[in-house]
Design a protein around this motif. Structure first.
Motif, PDB file in Angstrom:
ATOM      1  N   ASP A 273       0.833  -1.208   0.000  1.00 24.51           N
ATOM      2  CA  ASP A 273       0.000   0.000   0.000  1.00 24.51           C
ATOM      3  C   ASP A 273       0.868   1.259   0.000  1.00 24.51           C
ATOM      4  OD1 ASP A 273      -2.357  -1.425  -0.046  1.00 24.51           O
ATOM      5  OD2 ASP A 273      -2.551  -1.486   2.141  1.00 24.51           O
ATOM      6  N   GLU A 277       1.062   4.064  -3.023  1.00 22.87           N
ATOM      7  CA  GLU A 277       0.897   5.503  -2.792  1.00 22.87           C
ATOM      8  C   GLU A 277       2.082   6.288  -3.354  1.00 22.87           C
ATOM      9  OE1 GLU A 277       0.252   6.222   1.326  1.00 22.87           O
ATOM     10  OE2 GLU A 277      -1.629   5.089   1.412  1.00 22.87           O
ATOM     11  N   GLU A 281       2.019   9.100  -6.382  1.00 21.82           N
ATOM     12  CA  GLU A 281       2.494  10.452  -6.158  1.00 21.82           C
ATOM     13  C   GLU A 281       3.563  10.861  -7.159  1.00 21.82           C
ATOM     14  OE1 GLU A 281       4.706  13.083  -2.653  1.00 21.82           O
ATOM     15  OE2 GLU A 281       3.841  11.122  -2.185  1.00 21.82           O
TER      16      GLU A 281
END
Length: 308
Positions: A273, A277, A281
């Motif tokens: 996870d 992320e 980004e």
């Protein structure tokens, strides 16, 4: 020194075990100099084909510390090769210390020799960190094998285990010998440098100025300033190779720079996870599918524990 083409094993460029006799440069059909190793020589009575009918030989090259891939052609000796590399990467030809074939590592077994195979990939090692070392010559032999690149730079090809030089950790294979006791050695051949080292008096210190190879690579990031990073570790190299394979399987592309960026983002993440992320980004424009992200996370993890 003329360069030739061959599919055979390449001979060393120039090499010296302290005072080995100099060997003549190798040549082969296809570039300057006539027949290659084991060849029968030019055919009598037949003129060479016009320049416009000769095959166009194009080689791929990269800077060993990291760069895009360049294409070079039209060289027949070492100096011309370095000039072409300089043109491809907008650097002075004098920055090139030596080249290895098919590996970016400082591997003297893969040093560019007098011949280049048609499928060889050329990695150019450029001048890096300058080092100045005081060495005490406590024995007659320092434990160095010196070679040169045929274009004015002598450098260290081997260091004998347990020797005087082996005990000085900042001296490495691939380091160019810039000066001895202040005497500049640019332009000297390997045998001249070896003779100077051999004639240094035993029981006294001498000064070595060395130039290491470029060991950092400039990374431009979408966010934040450009940074200089070290060459990939063994774990990172394995992970980058596997992620590059996954990019091809999932997206139909191969991009080692993108794979390297993904490994860099994932190597210190604690779970998939966090990794997802970070990808969103930094590389969100790619819109990687979840299954692909999970497989990349697994590849990075496998590389960490040596399962690849």
């Amino acid at each position: 020194m003329p360069l030739g083409l061959s599919r055979r094993k390449k001979a060393p460029l120039v090499e010296n075990e302290e005072a080995e006799p100099v060997r003549a440069g190798l040549t082969a059909a296809g570039l300057e100099g006539g027949a290659g190793e084991g060849g029968a020589g030019p055919v009598q009575g037949l003129p060479p084909p016009p320049a416009g009918l000769r095959p166009r030989l194009v080689f791929h090259t990269q800077l060993a510390h990291g760069s895009p891939t360049g294409r070079i052609e039209g060289f027949s000796n070492v100096r011309e090769l370095y000039a072409k590399i300089g043109e491809a990467f907008a650097i002075p030809a004098t920055e090139v210390m030596f080249c290895t074939l098919n590996t970016h590592k400082v591997d003297m077994e893969k040093l560019l020799g007098g011949q280049i195979g048609l499928e060889d990939f050329i990695f150019a090692h450029v001048r890096g960190q300058r080092k100045e070392v005081e060495v005490f010559k406590g024995e007659d032999a320092l434990g160095l094998t010196i070679t040169d690149n045929g274009a004015g730079y002598a450098f260290i090809k081997r260091i004998r285990e347990g020797s005087i030089i082996d005990q000085i950790q900042v001296i490495n294979v691939g380091d160019m010998i810039e000066s001895i006791n202040g005497q500049i050695l640019i332009g000297c051949r390997h045998y001249e440098v070896a003779k100077m080292l051999k004639e240094l008096p035993k029981g006294r210190e001498f000064s070595l100025k060395l130039l290491g190879t470029g060991r950092g690579t400039l990374r431009l990031r979408s966010k934040g300033p450009a940074t200089v990073q070290e060459l990939p570790s063994a774990f990172e190299e394995k992970a980058i190779e596997k992620v590059d394979d996954l990019l091809e399987n999932y997206m139909g592309i191969r991009d080692s720079e993108l794979a390297s960026s993904m490994v860099e983002l994932g190597k210190d993440k604690r779970n998939p996870d966090e990794f997802a992320e970070a990808l969103d980004e930094t590389l969100g424009d790619f819109a990687f599918p979840d299954e692909f992200v999970f497989d990349v996370w697994g590849a990075i993890g496998d590389a960490k524990v040596g399962r690849l």
